[in-house]
Design a protein around this motif. Sequence first.
Motif, PDB file in Angstrom:
ATOM      1  N   ASP A 100       0.818  -1.212   0.000  1.00  0.00           N
ATOM      2  CA  ASP A 100       0.000   0.000   0.000  1.00  0.00           C
ATOM      3  C   ASP A 100       0.853   1.264   0.000  1.00  0.00           C
ATOM      4  OD1 ASP A 100      -2.688  -1.123   0.063  1.00  0.00           O
ATOM      5  OD2 ASP A 100      -2.135  -1.891   2.037  1.00  0.00           O
ATOM      6  N   ARG A 108       2.057   1.743  -3.601  1.00  0.00           N
ATOM      7  CA  ARG A 108       0.915   2.157  -4.432  1.00  0.00           C
ATOM      8  C   ARG A 108       0.611   3.636  -4.217  1.00  0.00           C
ATOM      9  NH1 ARG A 108      -1.687  -3.193  -4.205  1.00  0.00           N
ATOM     10  NH2 ARG A 108      -2.387  -2.721  -2.092  1.00  0.00           N
ATOM     11  N   LEU A 109       0.690   4.079  -2.955  1.00  0.00           N
ATOM     12  CA  LEU A 109       0.446   5.481  -2.651  1.00  0.00           C
ATOM     13  C   LEU A 109       1.514   6.362  -3.286  1.00  0.00           C
ATOM     14  CD1 LEU A 109      -1.103   7.711  -1.157  1.00  0.00           C
ATOM     15  CD2 LEU A 109       0.276   7.204   0.870  1.00  0.00           C
ATOM     16  N   GLU A 119       0.731   6.803  -6.913  1.00  0.00           N
ATOM     17  CA  GLU A 119      -0.367   7.752  -7.102  1.00  0.00           C
ATOM     18  C   GLU A 119       0.122   9.194  -6.927  1.00  0.00           C
ATOM     19  OE1 GLU A 119      -4.557   6.736  -7.245  1.00  0.00           O
ATOM     20  OE2 GLU A 119      -2.953   6.728  -8.717  1.00  0.00           O
ATOM     21  N   LEU A 120       0.992   9.412  -5.955  1.00  0.00           N
ATOM     22  CA  LEU A 120       1.490  10.766  -5.716  1.00  0.00           C
ATOM     23  C   LEU A 120       2.358  11.254  -6.879  1.00  0.00           C
ATOM     24  CD1 LEU A 120       2.335  10.539  -1.903  1.00  0.00           C
ATOM     25  CD2 LEU A 120       0.403  11.730  -2.972  1.00  0.00           C
ATOM     26  N   SER A 158      -9.056   6.821  -9.482  1.00  0.00           N
ATOM     27  CA  SER A 158      -7.736   6.863  -8.859  1.00  0.00           C
ATOM     28  C   SER A 158      -7.265   8.305  -8.950  1.00  0.00           C
ATOM     29  CB  SER A 158      -6.755   5.943  -9.589  1.00  0.00           C
ATOM     30  OG  SER A 158      -6.580   6.371 -10.932  1.00  0.00           O
ATOM     31  N   ALA A 159      -6.263   8.643  -8.158  1.00  0.00           N
ATOM     32  CA  ALA A 159      -5.720  10.003  -8.240  1.00  0.00           C
ATOM     33  C   ALA A 159      -5.223  10.282  -9.651  1.00  0.00           C
ATOM     34  CB  ALA A 159      -4.591  10.172  -7.213  1.00  0.00           C
ATOM     35  N   ASN A 165      -4.726   6.690   0.825  1.00  0.00           N
ATOM     36  CA  ASN A 165      -5.054   6.672  -0.598  1.00  0.00           C
ATOM     37  C   ASN A 165      -6.560   6.641  -0.808  1.00  0.00           C
ATOM     38  OD1 ASN A 165      -4.409   6.629  -3.357  1.00  0.00           O
ATOM     39  ND2 ASN A 165      -4.548   4.402  -3.436  1.00  0.00           N
ATOM     40  N   ARG A 166      -7.262   5.850   0.013  1.00  0.00           N
ATOM     41  CA  ARG A 166      -8.722   5.732  -0.118  1.00  0.00           C
ATOM     42  C   ARG A 166      -9.396   7.087   0.096  1.00  0.00           C
ATOM     43  NH1 ARG A 166     -11.500   1.609  -2.549  1.00  0.00           N
ATOM     44  NH2 ARG A 166     -13.601   1.393  -1.717  1.00  0.00           N
ATOM     45  N   VAL A 202      -8.687   9.562  -2.798  1.00  0.00           N
ATOM     46  CA  VAL A 202      -9.518   9.299  -3.974  1.00  0.00           C
ATOM     47  C   VAL A 202     -10.963   9.712  -3.714  1.00  0.00           C
ATOM     48  CG1 VAL A 202     -10.464   7.477  -5.455  1.00  0.00           C
ATOM     49  CG2 VAL A 202      -8.032   7.484  -4.886  1.00  0.00           C
TER      50      VAL A 202
END
Length: 433
Positions: free
Chosen positions: A102, A105-106, A109-110, A141-142, A182-183, A186
Amino acid sequence: MRILVLSSETWNDKINGNNVTSNWFEGMDAEFANIYCSPGEPDNQCCKKYFQITDSMMAKSIFVGKKAGRVLASPYEDKLSDGKAEEEPKRLYHFLKSISGDFLRLVRELIWLFGKYDLKKLQEFIDEFHPDIVFSERMASAKMLRLEKIVSKMTEAQLIAFTGDDEYSLRQISFSPFFWINRFLVRKMLRKMVGKYHIYYTLSKEQKKDYEKRFGCKMKILQKCGSFDRDFEARTVHQPVRLIYAGKFYMERWKVLGEIADILKEINKDSIKAVLEIYTADKPSSKQKKLLNDGVHSTIKGRVSQEELKIIYNNADIALHVESRNPIYALKTRLSFSTKIIDCIFSGCAVLAYCRQDQSGWLHLKRENAAVCVSNHSELKDALMRLCSDPDLIQRYAKNAYLCGIKSHDKKYIQKMLKEDFQRVIDKKEVLD
């Protein structure tokens, strides 16, 4: 009608034979362009114009200062472009795709959130195509929500979105703080964007109802479709009965298939009455091979193309849809409506669905009486024993599945609905239910 498609993955039907984008749009009287966010060459019969952004482009925009985005050379046109699609280094791309933590994954996204687009090139691409509709096919998603926001500011075309997964609810199980960061990121971005969607398509009735209550937005069902140009023809059931699973092992689906394989061993105690064939692109572990690949009751066959799979289904009896009953994975897939379900309906086989009762695909098949739907081990055992001893029951459920396809998944109806919806949005008229 000019439709600009935003997508996370490459629009490549050879790599992704299950591509719903082509499934919806192929043969439609419209012109398409595509902005996509992954490496690799697109390959489809619908679209000729592409703008590509990748993970490495975004990372370079932060650390090197080179802005992200390129117009692709098209084999169909002589126009100048920035060259061929970027093929990211395979090790880098496979690493990014395989990220399971996680935290990582974050981080990914960043990178997409703070990376710098080449806004000038992107604006020129959009202006040249001059879309009537922007259609964003994604799970929120972001990365994709930021792209939607940027594109919607660059064109007067109306924005329409599609989702097929639970991207918003808090009905998830995770002990990672990075998952929840992250949740909530989003969720915040989606709340801001959802008001810009003139239509928000989803695969399932359950998500449609949930989002209409949460956001008050215009929701409609949009599922994978197929051509039904002939009446149902009952097939002779094989002896032994052939069960087919086509799909991935992830989210513990392989364990569910293991339950089926164990039951088949009991059924086959005196003689071979049924066999399971598994078609997957995943490389099985030694544990998975031991459970699923004894070569008698169940066999792992490996990856096949979509065309090859149609032939395999045509020579089979029962198509399987399975999801893990482990609460961690079951909640992740609760609102998902796997396109594999529609493949099962198209297959001409009887369909056996095994997962929790609150899974949207299971509920759809149950409502339509299109499958034998079971939700625990004892029900599964009973269903397999009945199906493997009753060819008429297999033929009856095969017909039910086919009739469900005609009713709910006919391509002529789906494309007609899409064109009418898009035209009403362009004309600024209310979209009909």
